[in-house]
Design a protein around this motif. Structure first.
Motif, PDB file in Angstrom:
ATOM      1  N   LEU A  87       0.831  -1.206   0.000  1.00 31.82           N
ATOM      2  CA  LEU A  87       0.000   0.000   0.000  1.00 31.82           C
ATOM      3  C   LEU A  87       0.864   1.254   0.000  1.00 31.82           C
ATOM      4  N   ALA A  88       2.015   1.187   0.681  1.00 34.54           N
ATOM      5  CA  ALA A  88       2.904   2.357   0.735  1.00 34.54           C
ATOM      6  C   ALA A  88       3.409   2.716  -0.655  1.00 34.54           C
ATOM      7  N   TRP A  89       3.731   1.718  -1.452  1.00 35.77           N
ATOM      8  CA  TRP A  89       4.204   1.953  -2.821  1.00 35.77           C
ATOM      9  C   TRP A  89       3.112   2.646  -3.638  1.00 35.77           C
ATOM     10  N   ASP A  90       1.887   2.112  -3.536  1.00 42.14           N
ATOM     11  CA  ASP A  90       0.767   2.698  -4.282  1.00 42.14           C
ATOM     12  C   ASP A  90       0.458   4.112  -3.800  1.00 42.14           C
ATOM     13  N   ARG A  91       0.601   4.337  -2.498  1.00 37.85           N
ATOM     14  CA  ARG A  91       0.299   5.663  -1.951  1.00 37.85           C
ATOM     15  C   ARG A  91       1.273   6.710  -2.506  1.00 37.85           C
ATOM     16  N   ILE A  92       2.540   6.332  -2.637  1.00 39.03           N
ATOM     17  CA  ILE A  92       3.530   7.249  -3.218  1.00 39.03           C
ATOM     18  C   ILE A  92       3.175   7.546  -4.675  1.00 39.03           C
ATOM     19  N   ASN A 133      13.577   5.912 -10.891  1.00 39.13           N
ATOM     20  CA  ASN A 133      13.635   6.600  -9.604  1.00 39.13           C
ATOM     21  C   ASN A 133      13.702   5.577  -8.472  1.00 39.13           C
ATOM     22  N   ILE A 134      14.506   5.876  -7.478  1.00 37.97           N
ATOM     23  CA  ILE A 134      14.836   4.905  -6.428  1.00 37.97           C
ATOM     24  C   ILE A 134      13.899   5.027  -5.227  1.00 37.97           C
ATOM     25  N   ARG A 135      13.541   3.873  -4.672  1.00 36.56           N
ATOM     26  CA  ARG A 135      12.755   3.821  -3.426  1.00 36.56           C
ATOM     27  C   ARG A 135      13.579   3.086  -2.381  1.00 36.56           C
ATOM     28  N   PHE A 136      13.819   3.797  -1.278  1.00 38.19           N
ATOM     29  CA  PHE A 136      14.694   3.287  -0.221  1.00 38.19           C
ATOM     30  C   PHE A 136      13.900   2.881   1.009  1.00 38.19           C
ATOM     31  N   GLY A 137      14.468   1.937   1.743  1.00 34.92           N
ATOM     32  CA  GLY A 137      14.096   1.672   3.122  1.00 34.92           C
ATOM     33  C   GLY A 137      15.328   1.891   3.980  1.00 34.92           C
ATOM     34  N   LEU A 138      15.147   2.373   5.213  1.00 36.96           N
ATOM     35  CA  LEU A 138      16.291   2.662   6.093  1.00 36.96           C
ATOM     36  C   LEU A 138      16.196   1.805   7.344  1.00 36.96           C
ATOM     37  N   PRO A 176      24.019  14.335   7.378  1.00 35.81           N
ATOM     38  CA  PRO A 176      24.593  14.239   6.027  1.00 35.81           C
ATOM     39  C   PRO A 176      23.759  13.377   5.086  1.00 35.81           C
ATOM     40  N   LEU A 177      23.248  12.257   5.617  1.00 38.11           N
ATOM     41  CA  LEU A 177      22.407  11.381   4.806  1.00 38.11           C
ATOM     42  C   LEU A 177      21.102  12.070   4.438  1.00 38.11           C
ATOM     43  N   ILE A 178      20.489  12.756   5.407  1.00 30.01           N
ATOM     44  CA  ILE A 178      19.229  13.448   5.150  1.00 30.01           C
ATOM     45  C   ILE A 178      19.415  14.535   4.100  1.00 30.01           C
ATOM     46  N   ASP A 179      20.547  15.236   4.146  1.00 34.50           N
ATOM     47  CA  ASP A 179      20.821  16.268   3.144  1.00 34.50           C
ATOM     48  C   ASP A 179      20.840  15.675   1.739  1.00 34.50           C
ATOM     49  N   ASP A 180      21.501  14.517   1.587  1.00 37.30           N
ATOM     50  CA  ASP A 180      21.555  13.884   0.263  1.00 37.30           C
ATOM     51  C   ASP A 180      20.179  13.372  -0.160  1.00 37.30           C
ATOM     52  N   LEU A 181      19.432  12.810   0.785  1.00 36.95           N
ATOM     53  CA  LEU A 181      18.087  12.325   0.454  1.00 36.95           C
ATOM     54  C   LEU A 181      17.163  13.468   0.055  1.00 36.95           C
ATOM     55  N   LYS A 182      17.290  14.607   0.726  1.00 38.00           N
ATOM     56  CA  LYS A 182      16.488  15.776   0.354  1.00 38.00           C
ATOM     57  C   LYS A 182      16.850  16.260  -1.047  1.00 38.00           C
ATOM     58  N   ASP A 183      18.141  16.263  -1.329  1.00 37.76           N
ATOM     59  CA  ASP A 183      18.586  16.699  -2.657  1.00 37.76           C
ATOM     60  C   ASP A 183      18.057  15.753  -3.739  1.00 37.76           C
ATOM     61  N   LEU A 184      18.101  14.453  -3.454  1.00 34.54           N
ATOM     62  CA  LEU A 184      17.601  13.472  -4.412  1.00 34.54           C
ATOM     63  C   LEU A 184      16.090  13.590  -4.611  1.00 34.54           C
ATOM     64  N   TRP A 185      15.368  13.993  -3.570  1.00 36.13           N
ATOM     65  CA  TRP A 185      13.925  14.127  -3.679  1.00 36.13           C
ATOM     66  C   TRP A 185      13.525  15.454  -4.329  1.00 36.13           C
ATOM     67  N   LEU A 198      17.850  11.555 -11.873  1.00 38.60           N
ATOM     68  CA  LEU A 198      17.462  10.529 -10.900  1.00 38.60           C
ATOM     69  C   LEU A 198      16.935  11.165  -9.625  1.00 38.60           C
ATOM     70  N   LYS A 199      15.773  10.675  -9.175  1.00 38.36           N
ATOM     71  CA  LYS A 199      15.220  11.088  -7.889  1.00 38.36           C
ATOM     72  C   LYS A 199      15.053   9.873  -6.993  1.00 38.36           C
ATOM     73  N   ALA A 200      14.888  10.114  -5.694  1.00 38.00           N
ATOM     74  CA  ALA A 200      14.754   9.015  -4.740  1.00 38.00           C
ATOM     75  C   ALA A 200      13.819   9.427  -3.614  1.00 38.00           C
ATOM     76  N   VAL A 201      13.167   8.429  -3.022  1.00 40.80           N
ATOM     77  CA  VAL A 201      12.272   8.667  -1.898  1.00 40.80           C
ATOM     78  C   VAL A 201      12.564   7.629  -0.814  1.00 40.80           C
ATOM     79  N   LEU A 202      12.459   8.044   0.436  1.00 38.87           N
ATOM     80  CA  LEU A 202      12.587   7.118   1.560  1.00 38.87           C
ATOM     81  C   LEU A 202      11.185   6.647   1.929  1.00 38.87           C
ATOM     82  N   MET A 203      10.894   5.369   1.668  1.00 41.54           N
ATOM     83  CA  MET A 203       9.543   4.838   1.867  1.00 41.54           C
ATOM     84  C   MET A 203       9.220   4.607   3.344  1.00 41.54           C
TER      85      MET A 203
END
Length: 325
Positions: free
Chosen positions: A197-202, A215-220, A280-289, A306-311
């Protein structure tokens, strides 16, 4: 090896492309270099490749606190024992050059000993924590003398953007990163996060993100452990790992695909101050998003944004409490 390193640097860090296409000879050199490090340790060896041998030996060096000279001597002894066609490298210097060629290095970022801040950006040249006043440098416990030049605490950050570029520079991997777009379950059963459902919601909330399957979908995920296996020691190490869910299920959770991004180590766990170290990681994730980054896709032979989202995050409850503050 120096030539491969130079070509890798040119391929990723120079804007000498024509209409978004890098030089084909450079791309071929990089792919040849990737194949080279995946060759067996020696003819007929099925358990170790050139790269896996390097990783195993470096792990042994770190675990047993081998000196550089002892490590070099060990490589020479192993080289004499193995067949003449072995791909085993002969020194620590040559092994480090391989990691440099693959951009597998990391950034050392000084941190406040009390987890108040990272000495970066506006604080890069500051020598005392602006919040608690603690010295940036190590303080000798015997005479309270400040050992200038020796940081009190260090965060190790493994930048994610160069690694994403490297993934898309390899034709096979670039194709595998599209797997999710053609393998969504049709019977209502969940076999991969693409069926969630999370994938569909995005997809519904940001349809422009869905349009490009690259576009990349990450889990942390993160958790702490005692690296010395000593219950009397409070020393803690927190690795922060990203999982790339674009990959097929037999790859996305394999250890080779897990992306180590941060190593947070110190005499105590960071607790709720872990957000300081995640910066530092959040900065890169924000830039990618928000903006995306220019990446060459070796499979389609084109450059794209290329864009990315943290699911989501995957943790046990104590770590979840720290991550949520």
């Amino acid at each position: 090896m120096p030539e491969a390193n130079r070509l890798y640097h040119d391929f990723y860090f120079q804007d000498d492309e024509v209409e978004g296409y890098p030089c084909e000879s450079k791309k071929a050199e990089i792919e040849n270099f990737v194949r080279e490090v995946e060759t067996p340790l020696f003819l007929g060896c099925t358990k170790y490749t050139k790269m896996s041998t390097i990783v195993a030996l470096l792990k042994y060096k770190a675990t047993n606190s081998l000196t550089d000279s002892a490590f070099d001597e060990m490589l020479q002894i192993f080289g004499d024992m193995l067949p003449e066609n072995t791909t085993l490298l002969g020194s620590l210097y040559s092994t480090k050059k391989i990691f440099k060629a693959f951009e597998l290095g990391y950034e050392k970022i000084h941190a406040c000993v009390n987890d108040c801040c990272l000495f970066r950006h506006d604080l890069e040249m500051v020598e005392e924590c602006p919040k608690c006043g603690s010295s940036r440098w190590k303080v000798n416990q015997r005479n309270s003398k400040i050992e200038k030049g020796v940081p009190a605490k260090v965060l190790r950050y493994f930048p994610i953007i160069p690694r994403l570029r490297r993934m898309y520079a390899i034709t096979e991997t670039a194709e595998q990163l599209r797997w999710h777009s053609t393998h969504k379950s049709q019977d209502g059963k969940m076999r991969h996060p693409v069926d969630s459902l999370a994938w569909d919601r995005i997809n519904k909330k940001w349809p422009s993100f869905e349009l490009d399957p690259r576009n990349i979908r990450f889990g942390l995920s993160t958790d702490g452990f005692n690296p010395f296996q000593d219950l009397s020691s409070r020393y803690s190490c927190w690795p922060v790992v990203l999982v790339t869910y674009n990959l097929p299920p037999w790859l996305c959770m394999s250890k080779e695909s897990l992306m180590l991004t941060l190593l947070i180590s110190g005499p105590k766990q960071p607790g709720n101050d872990i957000d300081i170290y995640l910066a530092p990681l959040i900065d890169d994730l924000k830039d990618l998003w928000n903006n995306g980054v220019k990446v060459y896709d070796a499979f389609s032979k084109e450059t794209f944004n290329l864009k990315a989202v943290l699911m989501w995050t995957v943790n046990d409850f104590p770590a979840y409490e720290n991550l949520s503050g």
